[in-house]
Design a protein around this motif. Structure first.
Motif: not given
Length: 626
Positions: A494-495, A580-583, A609-610
């Protein structure tokens, strides 16, 4: 009586003054320091009243409320008192309860019983505080029995202390039973104590219901509820609760502000963070070390590393955590050299690094591919500071070595580490095998990971990606079929994008958003413009068993693309778009974001995520190293 925190201190002071006008004890402030108490004690000795048990008892009373109580000094004063009264016993119990030896309060209460000194209601509030701190459940239950036997069960202060005691000892049903025994004997502290018990037990839904039933709410009530939301991962609910609190006119305390800044930081919501910062300024809150550190962390995690540096540099006082947050913030933004320079300044200031400090330092090295520096600091951590590597340190080193192409060295580190390797370490190495084309080693690691955790879809996807990059399509099919057969748990990507105080969340192929038709039209326009600029989709990692057009569609509907398109729709031309992205961002979306930043003259900041990616004028701050 001084032991009663609800009786004005001035009454006690007047009594002391009337009895001993020649002494300095009546001039002590409400919460005197140890040195002030010792000065009063010295005056008593000089004036010839050293044997006055009453004065010694009052000194103990002052020690019980002093910010810095000396356990040994309390004990030495107590030992000079002949035939201690309940007043002296109560304040000694209180002193012990505050100390690092709270169980001594229980021992003293037992001696008090054997001395035939009858306890009063204040005895039990202090004694239950000690039982809470010592987690002395058996002794606390016995104290509860004494409360019942002596008829103090209706005292609201004792009831509050009992609720807190049972909550501290994780006996939440007992807390609830005390709370429900008699609704007549409740005050705001009773409600807050029970609310805290539910939050501590993770019963957030019950806490929310109870919070709604409270006729009166103070800042502690709001603080408990907000921290409950945030600590249980309900970050957006915590922010909404803070908003409601401000609408009710309640002034936040520092704990609330630090907590709500943490929620904004975790979500990456710059607008919310700025609003909280403006609240801090408007209420004239001093920038204390905890508040300043929280602001540094918030701005760093919301993509404004320059503001983090500004606050850090302007803080009048910093502790080790302020430095750690700043070092870690610089590392996450890829400012490796700055992070390492700050670490050297940290050492020159006389601070001693801890585990987290080296996580930031090694992460900085990893983000910039500084292999020799990473090896140096890893060795420094162990040999100079005696810090044994934890999983986070191994993770940074494996990531550093693997992404720099030192695959064999990274694998050896995992195999020889003292701790049991975390599957994440092997997954990191697997990702590096994909980047550097180590198909054979990647196959071994991928198979090992699948054996370790057959339900984790990421391992299958990584292994399939390695085969796809090598164009070994039969192996891709085999891995994908195995993943389907084992019903793996897929982590949904998700973003988030924040616009005008509202958070919008997208998933890949999302068509549920209210502006969905406009978003997809914007995607088409973006696609046309970037194609004219020379963009060609990188579809090699996508499943081969669908058509070329389907592959392109699958990529262009990734969640961050939808968020960027929405951002282009609702923000002013030239405004920065923050996602903002979770992956971890995929290679093609990374390329697309760079081109969009150049074609549309937009700065795009993505926290994946990194790490952070700052896309500007066709380039990324990560220099394609992520």
């Amino acid at each position: 009586m001084f032991a009663n925190k609800h009786k004005p201190l001035v009454c006690l002071r007047q009594q002391i003054s009337n009895a001993h006008r020649s002494t300095a004890i009546c001039h002590l402030p409400p919460r005197p320091s140890i040195n002030q108490i010792k000065q009063a004690h010295a005056h008593i000795i000089v004036s010839g009243h050293a044997g006055d048990s009453g004065l010694m008892g009052h000194l103990i009373a002052f020690l019980s409320v002093s910010p810095t109580t000396s356990f040994d000094y309390c004990l030495s004063l107590y030992q000079t008192v002949r035939c201690p009264s309940v007043f002296v016993f109560n304040n000694m119990i209180r002193c012990f309860a505050k100390s690092n030896s709270p169980f001594e309060s229980i021992v003293l209460y037992s001696y008090m019983q054997r001395s035939f000194v009858r306890p009063n209601k204040h005895t039990f509030t202090f004694l239950l505080q000690a039982c809470s701190k010592a987690l002395a459940i058996k002794e606390g239950i016995q104290v509860h029995a004494h409360v019942m036997r002596l008829g103090f069960q209706e005292d609201v202060f004792i009831r509050n202390a009992l609720i807190h005691f049972y909550s501290a000892c994780c006996r939440f049903e007992c807390s609830k039973q005390v709370f429900n025994e008699d609704a007549q004997w409740r005050d705001i502290i009773t409600w807050n104590s029970m609310l805290t018990a539910y939050v501590r037990d993770g019963q957030i839904s019950v806490a929310v219901k109870m919070f709604g039933e409270m006729q009166v709410k103070d800042v502690i009530s709001w603080s408990t509820m907000i921290m409950g939301y945030v600590q249980n991962g309900l970050l957006e609910e915590g922010l909404e609760c803070f908003k409601q609190m401000r609408e009710r006119g309640t002034r936040p305390n520092e704990a609330i502000l630090v907590t709500i800044l943490s929620a904004s930081a975790q979500l990456g919501l710059l607008g919310q963070g700025r609003l909280i910062h403006s609240t801090i300024d408007s209420l004239n809150f001093p920038i204390t070390v905890p508040l300043g550190t929280a602001l540094i962390d918030m701005y760093a995690k919301c993509g404004c590393i320059e503001l983090s540096k500004l606050i850090f540099n302007n803080m009048p006082e910093k502790d080790i955590w302020s430095w750690n947050v700043m070092i870690c913030g610089l590392a996450s933004h890829g400012h490796a050299r700055e992070a390492l320079a700050l670490f050297e300044s940290f050492l020159s200031e006389g601070f001693c690094p801890v585990n987290v400090t080296f996580v930031g330092v090694l992460n900085a090295c990893s983000r910039a591919g500084l292999v020799s520096e990473g090896r140096h600091y890893y060795k420094l951590m162990m040999e100079n500071y005696g810090i044994e590597p934890e999983m986070e340190h191994y993770g940074c080193m494996v990531d550093l070595l693997a992404r720099a192409g030192c695959i064999v060295e990274a694998a050896k580190m995992i195999e020889t580490m003292v701790l049991k390797p975390d599957p994440v370490l092997w997954a990191t190495l697997l990702g590096a095998c994909k980047i550097h084309g180590h198909v054979e080693l990647g196959e071994k690691i991928g198979s090992r990971l699948i054996q370790l955790d057959p339900t984790h879809d990421g391992h299958y996807v990584q292994l399939a990606g390695i085969y796809a990059k090598a164009r070994k399509w039969d192996d891709v099919i085999r891995v994908r079929r195995l993943m389907t057969a084992r019903s793996t748990n897929k982590i949904a990507g998700w973003s988030l994008i924040e616009v005008q105080g509202r958070v919008h969340r997208f998933i890949a192929g999302d068509r549920e958003h209210e502006y969905s038709p406009e978003i997809y039209k914007m995607l088409e326009m973006i696609g046309s413009r970037i194609a004219e600029a020379g963009y060609s989709p990188n579809i090699s990692p996508v499943l081969h068993d669908i058509g070329e057009e389907e592959k392109e569609n699958a990529i262009k509907e990734h969640s961050e693309r939808l968020a960027i398109a929405f951002g282009m729709l609702v923000t002013e031309v030239g405004d920065c778009i923050r996602i903002v992205k979770n992956l971890r961002v995929c290679e093609d979306c990374h390329d697309v974001s760079k081109i969009i930043s150049k074609v549309f003259l937009r700065e795009i900041i993505v926290r994946d995520g990194s790490r952070f990616h700052h896309f500007k004028e066709g380039k990324c701050s990560c220099l394609n190293y992520w």
